[in-house]
Design an enzyme around this catalytic site. Sequence first.
Site, mmCIF file in Angstrom:
data_model
loop_
_atom_site.group_PDB
_atom_site.id
_atom_site.type_symbol
_atom_site.label_atom_id
_atom_site.label_comp_id
_atom_site.label_asym_id
_atom_site.label_seq_id
_atom_site.Cartn_x
_atom_site.Cartn_y
_atom_site.Cartn_z
ATOM 1 N N ARG A 166 40.335 42.729 34.161
ATOM 2 C CA ARG A 166 41.402 41.835 34.354
ATOM 3 C C ARG A 166 41.967 41.897 33.159
ATOM 4 N NH1 ARG A 166 39.418 42.468 38.611
ATOM 5 N NH2 ARG A 166 38.476 40.559 40.100
ATOM 6 N N SER A 239 41.793 34.105 42.564
ATOM 7 C CA SER A 239 40.681 33.550 41.580
ATOM 8 C C SER A 239 41.344 32.743 40.368
ATOM 9 C CB SER A 239 39.713 34.728 40.932
ATOM 10 O OG SER A 239 39.299 35.347 42.019
ATOM 11 N N GLU A 335 42.458 32.826 35.002
ATOM 12 C CA GLU A 335 43.039 34.251 35.034
ATOM 13 C C GLU A 335 44.657 34.329 35.154
ATOM 14 O OE1 GLU A 335 40.989 36.968 37.806
ATOM 15 O OE2 GLU A 335 42.839 36.978 38.638
HETATM 16 P P1 FAD Z 1 53.312 38.085 39.205
HETATM 17 O O1 FAD Z 1 52.376 36.795 39.492
HETATM 18 O O2 FAD Z 1 54.728 37.885 39.555
HETATM 19 O O3 FAD Z 1 53.022 38.210 37.580
HETATM 20 C C1 FAD Z 1 52.017 38.454 36.977
HETATM 21 C C2 FAD Z 1 52.179 38.798 35.455
HETATM 22 O O4 FAD Z 1 52.513 40.054 35.624
HETATM 23 C C3 FAD Z 1 53.039 37.619 34.912
HETATM 24 O O5 FAD Z 1 52.687 37.419 33.722
HETATM 25 C C4 FAD Z 1 54.386 38.673 34.974
HETATM 26 O O6 FAD Z 1 55.278 38.248 33.692
HETATM 27 C C5 FAD Z 1 54.101 39.998 34.767
HETATM 28 N N1 FAD Z 1 54.769 41.168 35.391
HETATM 29 C C6 FAD Z 1 54.916 41.101 36.806
HETATM 30 N N2 FAD Z 1 55.781 42.160 37.089
HETATM 31 C C7 FAD Z 1 55.816 43.131 36.016
HETATM 32 C C8 FAD Z 1 56.752 43.983 35.675
HETATM 33 N N3 FAD Z 1 57.174 44.850 36.751
HETATM 34 N N4 FAD Z 1 56.602 44.360 34.276
HETATM 35 C C9 FAD Z 1 56.055 43.592 33.257
HETATM 36 N N5 FAD Z 1 55.333 42.386 33.751
HETATM 37 C C10 FAD Z 1 55.243 41.934 34.900
HETATM 38 N N6 FAD Z 1 43.980 39.898 41.389
HETATM 39 C C11 FAD Z 1 43.054 40.867 41.718
HETATM 40 O O7 FAD Z 1 42.912 41.339 40.479
HETATM 41 N N7 FAD Z 1 42.262 41.113 42.584
HETATM 42 C C12 FAD Z 1 42.215 40.640 43.682
HETATM 43 O O8 FAD Z 1 41.491 40.751 44.600
HETATM 44 C C13 FAD Z 1 43.105 39.529 43.868
HETATM 45 N N8 FAD Z 1 43.358 38.617 44.981
HETATM 46 C C14 FAD Z 1 44.074 37.788 45.048
HETATM 47 C C15 FAD Z 1 44.246 36.931 46.377
HETATM 48 C C16 FAD Z 1 44.991 35.865 46.534
HETATM 49 C C17 FAD Z 1 45.185 35.003 47.661
HETATM 50 C C18 FAD Z 1 45.922 35.680 45.428
HETATM 51 C C19 FAD Z 1 47.003 34.721 45.752
HETATM 52 C C20 FAD Z 1 46.194 36.454 44.231
HETATM 53 C C21 FAD Z 1 45.070 37.622 44.146
HETATM 54 N N9 FAD Z 1 44.941 38.205 42.708
HETATM 55 C C22 FAD Z 1 43.954 39.171 42.762
HETATM 56 C C23 FAD Z 1 45.874 37.846 41.962
HETATM 57 C C24 FAD Z 1 47.410 38.533 41.813
HETATM 58 O O9 FAD Z 1 47.652 39.006 43.359
HETATM 59 C C25 FAD Z 1 47.298 40.138 41.266
HETATM 60 O O10 FAD Z 1 47.197 39.723 39.852
HETATM 61 C C26 FAD Z 1 48.869 40.603 41.630
HETATM 62 O O11 FAD Z 1 48.696 41.961 40.444
HETATM 63 C C27 FAD Z 1 50.085 39.842 40.925
HETATM 64 O O12 FAD Z 1 51.113 40.215 41.272
HETATM 65 P P2 FAD Z 1 52.647 39.831 41.471
HETATM 66 O O13 FAD Z 1 53.573 40.787 41.719
HETATM 67 O O14 FAD Z 1 52.495 38.562 42.150
HETATM 68 O O15 FAD Z 1 52.719 39.313 39.575
HETATM 69 P P1 NAP Z 2 32.034 37.828 46.370
HETATM 70 O O1 NAP Z 2 31.900 39.208 47.001
HETATM 71 O O2 NAP Z 2 31.681 36.654 47.079
HETATM 72 O O3 NAP Z 2 31.149 38.128 44.795
HETATM 73 C C1 NAP Z 2 31.042 37.058 43.905
HETATM 74 C C2 NAP Z 2 31.159 37.600 42.625
HETATM 75 O O4 NAP Z 2 30.188 38.546 42.482
HETATM 76 C C3 NAP Z 2 32.588 38.599 42.750
HETATM 77 O O5 NAP Z 2 33.386 37.825 41.801
HETATM 78 C C4 NAP Z 2 32.249 39.824 41.955
HETATM 79 O O6 NAP Z 2 32.457 39.919 40.629
HETATM 80 C C5 NAP Z 2 30.551 39.857 41.646
HETATM 81 N N1 NAP Z 2 29.958 40.907 42.641
HETATM 82 C C6 NAP Z 2 29.910 41.016 44.036
HETATM 83 N N2 NAP Z 2 29.135 42.098 44.046
HETATM 84 C C7 NAP Z 2 28.747 42.626 42.854
HETATM 85 C C8 NAP Z 2 28.298 43.928 42.738
HETATM 86 N N3 NAP Z 2 27.625 44.598 43.547
HETATM 87 N N4 NAP Z 2 28.355 44.324 41.593
HETATM 88 C C9 NAP Z 2 28.981 43.522 40.285
HETATM 89 N N5 NAP Z 2 29.505 42.292 40.811
HETATM 90 C C10 NAP Z 2 29.290 42.211 42.092
HETATM 91 O O7 NAP Z 2 33.344 37.609 45.820
HETATM 92 P P2 NAP Z 2 34.931 37.337 46.409
HETATM 93 O O8 NAP Z 2 35.267 35.985 45.607
HETATM 94 O O9 NAP Z 2 34.577 37.280 48.123
HETATM 95 O O10 NAP Z 2 35.722 38.506 45.885
HETATM 96 C C11 NAP Z 2 35.577 39.684 46.412
HETATM 97 C C12 NAP Z 2 36.222 40.741 45.613
HETATM 98 O O11 NAP Z 2 37.560 40.525 45.596
HETATM 99 C C13 NAP Z 2 35.908 40.523 44.235
HETATM 100 O O12 NAP Z 2 35.896 41.939 43.595
HETATM 101 C C14 NAP Z 2 36.875 39.767 43.555
HETATM 102 O O13 NAP Z 2 37.161 39.981 42.168
HETATM 103 C C15 NAP Z 2 38.158 40.069 44.435
HETATM 104 N N6 NAP Z 2 39.209 39.044 44.462
HETATM 105 C C16 NAP Z 2 39.755 38.682 43.232
HETATM 106 C C17 NAP Z 2 40.932 37.655 43.307
HETATM 107 C C18 NAP Z 2 41.531 37.529 42.087
HETATM 108 O O14 NAP Z 2 42.292 36.592 42.127
HETATM 109 N N7 NAP Z 2 41.287 37.999 40.909
HETATM 110 C C19 NAP Z 2 40.771 36.886 44.382
HETATM 111 C C20 NAP Z 2 40.166 37.102 45.423
HETATM 112 C C21 NAP Z 2 39.207 38.218 45.549
HETATM 113 P P3 NAP Z 2 34.295 40.752 40.433
HETATM 114 O O15 NAP Z 2 35.173 39.612 40.721
HETATM 115 O O16 NAP Z 2 34.125 40.992 38.914
HETATM 116 O O17 NAP Z 2 34.454 42.041 41.323
#
Ligand code: FAD
Ligand code: NAP
Length: 339
Positions: A166, A239, A335
Site C-alpha cells: 500500500r 479498508s 490508509e
Molecule cells: P482518489 O481517492 O481520488 O485519490 C487517492 C490519492 O491519489 C490522493 O492522494 C490523490 O491526490 C492521488 N491521486 C489520484 N489520482 C492521481 C493521479 N492521476 N496522479 C497523482 N495523484 C493522484 N484499495 C486497494 O488497494 N485494494 C482494494 O481491494 C480496495 N478496495 C476498496 C473497496 C472499496 C469499497 C473502496 C471504497 C475503496 C477500496 N480501495 C482499495 C481503495 C481505493 O479504491 C484505491 O486506493 C483506489 O486506487 C483509489 O483510486 P481513486 O481514483 O479513487 O483515488
Molecule cells: P479477508 O479475505 O477477510 O482477509 C483478511 C486479511 O487477511 C486481509 O486483509 C488479507 O491481507 C489477509 N490475508 C488473507 N489471506 C491471506 C493469505 N493467504 N496470505 C496473506 N494474507 C492473507 O480480507 P477482505 O477484507 O475480505 O479483503 C479481501 C482482499 O481485498 C484483501 O486482499 C484486501 O486487502 C483487499 N481489500 C482492500 C481494501 C482497501 O481499501 N485497501 C478494501 C477491501 C478489500 P491483505 O489486505 O494484505 O491482502
Amino acid sequence: MSLQVQSQVSLKPFNSFGVDVQARLFAEAHSDADVREALAYGLEHKVPVLVIGGGSNLLLTADIDSLVLRMATRGIRVLSDDADKVVIEAEAGEPWHPFVQHTLALGLSGLENLSLIPGTVGAAPMQNIGAYGVEIKDVFAGLTALDRHTGELRDFSLAECNFAYRDSLFKQEPGRWVILRVRFALDRAAHLHLEYGPVRQRLTEQGIEHPTASDVSQAICSIRNEKLPDPAVLGNAGSFFKNPLVSAALAARLKGEYPDLVAYEQPGGQMKLAAGWLIERAGWKGFREADAGVHKLQALVLVNYGSATGLQLLDLAQRIQKDISERFHVDLEMEPNRY
Ligand code: FAD
Ligand code: NAP
C-alpha cells in the site's frame, strides 16, 4: 483554454465517503494540456492544486482551499503484443474496474484479482493497489507522470516506483507527481492466483475446476459484493487501516493470549496481522455514533450513514487506534489520504 474552472463546488459526489465539503475551485482534466493549464492557473492565482481520481481513498476533514483537479482523461491502447505478453496502456482517468473488464474481454490475464476496486487507473500506483494476493506491481510495465517541480514528463520503470505494501514513491512524495498514464504487462495464458482467502472455495462452490481469468474475476466480484458496502449506497473508503506488520515475538505473544489471532508470515520474518480481526475483537464491529460507524460485516471499513463529517470519521478512527494500541500494543496506520 479548454479548462473549465468552477468556484465553490461540493465534493460530496467526488468522494466515496460522501462527505460534504466545498472545494474553493474545481475543474476536470480531459487531456495532458488541461493538467498543465490547471497547474499554471494554480501558480498564477497562488492556489494549491489537489489532483484526485475517483475519490475512493480520501478522507476530507474540512473545506478544500485549493483547485481540486479531477482526472477525467480517457483512452486505452495496446502498445505491444508478442503472442505471450501484451503491454497495454490506459489514461489516468479511466475507471479501474471497467479497465480490468476490458483486459479480460481481450483474453488477457493479470488484473483479475484486482476486480471491483473503485477508483481510477491513475491512482492505482499511488498505494500499489492490492487484493487477493496480487498488487499492481506484479503486472506493472511503467507509467508516465508530470513532475510538478520541473514541468517535465518522466517515464518510471517498476524499480523506480518504490512499490511496497500500500505504498509507492508517489505516496512518499505527495503532491509532486501527476500520473498521466499507466502501462501493464498482461499474459495471454492465465497464471492464476487462487490461494488467497476464499477464492478457490468460491470457484469450487460454483463447480468450476479449471477457472479462466474471467471466472476468477467473477468469483472475486461476488465475494466483494457480499462483504463490502457499496459506496453508492453507504459511504466508505474501503479498508480504513493498513494491516500492521509486527515482530514475530509480538505476534507470538498475542497468539498466546488470543489463539484465534489472524496473522500471516511475511518475507523477512515479520508478521502481518489482520487489522479487521483486531478491531472486531476489540468490540468495534457495528459500532455507530451519529452517522459515523464501523461496518457491520467488515470491521476494517468505516462508514458514513449519511451526514457524518470527515472530522467525526477521523475522531472515530483515532479512538479505534488508541484502543487497539492499549489492548494489543499494535499501532494501526490509516490508509485513506487525508485532506
Ligand atoms: P482518489 O481517492 O481520488 O485519490 C487517492 C490519492 O491519489 C490522493 O492522494 C490523490 O491526490 C492521488 N491521486 C489520484 N489520482 C492521481 C493521479 N492521476 N496522479 C497523482 N495523484 C493522484 N484499495 C486497494 O488497494 N485494494 C482494494 O481491494 C480496495 N478496495 C476498496 C473497496 C472499496 C469499497 C473502496 C471504497 C475503496 C477500496 N480501495 C482499495 C481503495 C481505493 O479504491 C484505491 O486506493 C483506489 O486506487 C483509489 O483510486 P481513486 O481514483 O479513487 O483515488
Ligand atoms: P479477508 O479475505 O477477510 O482477509 C483478511 C486479511 O487477511 C486481509 O486483509 C488479507 O491481507 C489477509 N490475508 C488473507 N489471506 C491471506 C493469505 N493467504 N496470505 C496473506 N494474507 C492473507 O480480507 P477482505 O477484507 O475480505 O479483503 C479481501 C482482499 O481485498 C484483501 O486482499 C484486501 O486487502 C483487499 N481489500 C482492500 C481494501 C482497501 O481499501 N485497501 C478494501 C477491501 C478489500 P491483505 O489486505 O494484505 O491482502
